[in-house]
Design an enzyme around this catalytic site. Structure first.
Site, PDB file in Angstrom:
ATOM      1  N   LYS A  30      17.077 -65.876  11.460  1.00  0.00           N
ATOM      2  CA  LYS A  30      16.906 -64.676  11.042  1.00  0.00           C
ATOM      3  C   LYS A  30      18.441 -64.727  10.131  1.00  0.00           C
ATOM      4  O   LYS A  30      19.334 -64.546  10.841  1.00  0.00           O
ATOM      5  CB  LYS A  30      16.782 -63.500  11.977  1.00  0.00           C
ATOM      6  CG  LYS A  30      16.752 -62.167  10.866  1.00  0.00           C
ATOM      7  CD  LYS A  30      16.830 -60.903  11.674  1.00  0.00           C
ATOM      8  CE  LYS A  30      18.452 -60.452  12.097  1.00  0.00           C
ATOM      9  NZ  LYS A  30      18.888 -60.104  10.747  1.00  0.00           N
ATOM     10  N   GLU A  59      27.694 -65.833  20.867  1.00  0.00           N
ATOM     11  CA  GLU A  59      28.908 -66.216  20.304  1.00  0.00           C
ATOM     12  C   GLU A  59      29.295 -64.740  19.682  1.00  0.00           C
ATOM     13  O   GLU A  59      28.898 -64.459  18.592  1.00  0.00           O
ATOM     14  CB  GLU A  59      29.052 -67.329  19.385  1.00  0.00           C
ATOM     15  CG  GLU A  59      30.448 -67.884  19.111  1.00  0.00           C
ATOM     16  CD  GLU A  59      30.941 -67.027  18.156  1.00  0.00           C
ATOM     17  OE1 GLU A  59      31.954 -66.164  18.357  1.00  0.00           O
ATOM     18  OE2 GLU A  59      30.731 -67.185  16.864  1.00  0.00           O
ATOM     19  N   CYS A  87      35.635 -64.304  13.402  1.00  0.00           N
ATOM     20  CA  CYS A  87      35.756 -64.083  15.017  1.00  0.00           C
ATOM     21  C   CYS A  87      36.849 -64.798  15.696  1.00  0.00           C
ATOM     22  O   CYS A  87      37.290 -64.224  16.707  1.00  0.00           O
ATOM     23  CB  CYS A  87      34.584 -64.415  15.653  1.00  0.00           C
ATOM     24  SG  CYS A  87      34.101 -66.135  15.533  1.00  0.00           S
ATOM     25  N   GLU A 143      38.055 -55.161  17.298  1.00  0.00           N
ATOM     26  CA  GLU A 143      38.215 -56.073  16.444  1.00  0.00           C
ATOM     27  C   GLU A 143      37.941 -55.320  15.064  1.00  0.00           C
ATOM     28  O   GLU A 143      36.950 -54.473  14.831  1.00  0.00           O
ATOM     29  CB  GLU A 143      37.071 -56.769  16.587  1.00  0.00           C
ATOM     30  CG  GLU A 143      36.770 -58.151  15.769  1.00  0.00           C
ATOM     31  CD  GLU A 143      35.612 -58.964  16.035  1.00  0.00           C
ATOM     32  OE1 GLU A 143      35.880 -60.373  15.673  1.00  0.00           O
ATOM     33  OE2 GLU A 143      34.637 -58.552  16.512  1.00  0.00           O
TER      34      GLU A 143
END
Length: 483
Positions: free
Chosen positions: A182, A256, A286, A387
């Site tokens: 996806k 992850e 990331c 983040e």
């Protein structure tokens, strides 16, 4: 901007790939994808619905027995051929740019890394076996077989779909699994183009299926009883929802997730080099070292050097080979990132050194932000803990090695860390003590394809890369025979 509508017209037609059939309509409507550098709509992307997910899983399950039983040397050669086809796919460089605004100058890296991932993992295809197990007290012959799971659902992020495609699919395919992939609605092009290229190379239909979509498709995929394992790269919030959905079928998962990576700069490091390495581009990664810890005696010097480098960074048209930093992904990202900066100033938890604004003039139509630095940020501040996923770097001061390690580890995340020092003993001590899946010492974001990639804490679990990636997509079967 130099982008013309004719250029966008060169993009591949978005759609679903199920088996060897490309579908341009799907069950969950369409999503209007926009080129981040101009805000211009590139295409209406069909979004997969539950019925489309059912069809893709069925195609993967149908293809699995033959793919699993394919002679290992044949699967190995097919993956090598695919790796070389990816490396030669220069036509995809423009697609990568239009998908999410990454600078054109960076696209050869995406091609070469994805290619190397497939070529490296191809080498494991004919080496996956098992081991003989010692038996006692009775006479028996006991051995194991490392077998593929079956159908693996892979969900990749919008910030690096090309690379995530290689990281996830290369080991899974080498191990004998089939894939339902996806892609994100925000970046729907390259995954489909890569899957179509696999068919051209000779991959059997159904081994790789592509179903772009949003939450409807994602939920249908991770809750599907025909899926044997899930690999997800993205946010922690979404990962928690996936765990809940996967629990109904006890489907194993690997994640992850995000990061808030610390970069520790000791006084014995080269301040100029360390400051230059502190720039994180658009910050949509990331592993971005967005939390910079600098030893007190060189703190002011490093902050000023970083300011100079940030202001010199070339931000602009991603198709310009001279551009170093492109736009962020969309207006939502612009609002979120600037919100972090505004709140830090309002709460006096960060001194704005440079940036903190949207760029205008010829860049006004796109989602461009100035490289941003905030100094004197306390580690407990929102902008130091959450983040941001944008071109925002925060600087903080430390005195001792123990203090630096304590600040670095005081985070929910544990994906990556960076360390600058010329003291060999200190380098090994600090690397050992950092709570992080990856530590770079005096270097940048090079990730060898044979090295494990993954995090700890809220950065997820599971590993991609090297033998660790192969092990992520195989499970041992034990066979005991009386003699």
């Amino acid at each position: 901007m130099t982008i013309a509508p004719a250029d966008i017209g060169l993009l591949p037609k978005p759609g679903l790939l199920i088996g060897d059939t490309k579908l341009t309509t799907a069950g969950d409507g369409v999503f209007e994808h926009r080129y981040p550098a101009t805000g211009e709509i590139t295409n209406a992307v069909p979004m997969a619905g539950p019925a489309d997910i059912d069809a893709a899983v069925a195609a993967a399950r149908k293809a699995f027995p033959a793919w699993k039983r394919m002679p290992a040397n044949k699967r190995r050669q097919l993956m090598i051929d695919y790796a070389r086809a990816i490396l030669s796919a220069d036509h995809l460089r423009q697609t990568i740019v239009f998908e999410n605004g990454v600078p054109y100058a960076a696209t050869p890296y995406a091609l070469s890394w994805a290619s190397e991932l497939f070529e490296f993992n191809a080498g494991y295809a004919d080496k996956i076996g098992g081991q003989v197990v010692t038996t006692f007290p009775g006479d028996a012959f006991d051995y194991t077989l490392d077998e593929p799971y079956g159908v693996v659902a892979v969900i990749v992020p919008w910030n690096g779909p090309f690379i995530s495609y290689g990281q996830g699919l290369a080991p899974a395919l080498a191990a004998g699994n089939t894939i339902v992939l996806k892609p994100p609605e925000l970046a729907p092009y390259t995954c489909l183009a890569l899957a179509e290229l696999a068919l051209e190379v000779g991959f059997p239909p159904g081994v790789i299926n592509v179903v772009p979509g949003g939450p409807v498709a994602g939920n249908a995929l991770v809750s599907h009883s025909g899926v044997d394992k899930i690999l997800f790269t993205g946010s922690g919030a979404t990962a928690k929802k996936i765990i809940q959905a996967a629990a109904a079928n006890l489907t194993p998962t690997a994640f992850e997730l995000g990061g808030k990576s610390a970069r520790i700069i000791f006084a014995d490091a080269d301040p100029d080099e360390a400051a230059r390495r502190s720039l994180i581009g658009a910050g949509q990664a990331c592993i971005a070292g967005s939390r910079v810890l600098v030893q007190a005696s060189i703190y002011d010097e490093v902050v000023e050097l970083a300011k100079t480098y940030a202001q010199q960074q070339r931000v602009g048209d991603p198709m310009d080979p001279q551009t170093q930093m492109g736009p962020v992904i969309n207006q939502t990202a612009v609002d979120r990132i600037l919100g972090f900066v505004t709140r830090a100033q309002e709460t006096k938890t960060g001194r704005l050194v440079t940036g903190g604004r949207r760029l205008g003039d010829e860049l006004a139509g796109g989602f461009f932000l100035a490289p941003t630095i905030l100094a004197d940020v306390p580690n407990e501040a929102e902008i130091a803990q959450d983040e941001v996923f944008g071109p925002v770097t925060v600087f903080m001061k430390f005195e001792t090695e123990e203090e630096a390690v304590g600040i670095a580890n005081d985070s929910l995340y544990g994906l990556a860390a960076y360390l600058h020092t010329n003291d060999l003993k200190r380098a090994h001590r600090v690397a050992r003590d950092l709570e992080s899946g990856i530590v770079w010492i005096n270097g940048f974001r090079d990730i060898p394809v044979g090295a494990p990639f993954g995090g700890v804490k809220q950065s997820g679990y599971g590993r991609q890369g090297g033998i660790y990636g192969i092990q992520e997509f195989t499970r041992p079967k034990n066979i005991w025979m009386s003699i």
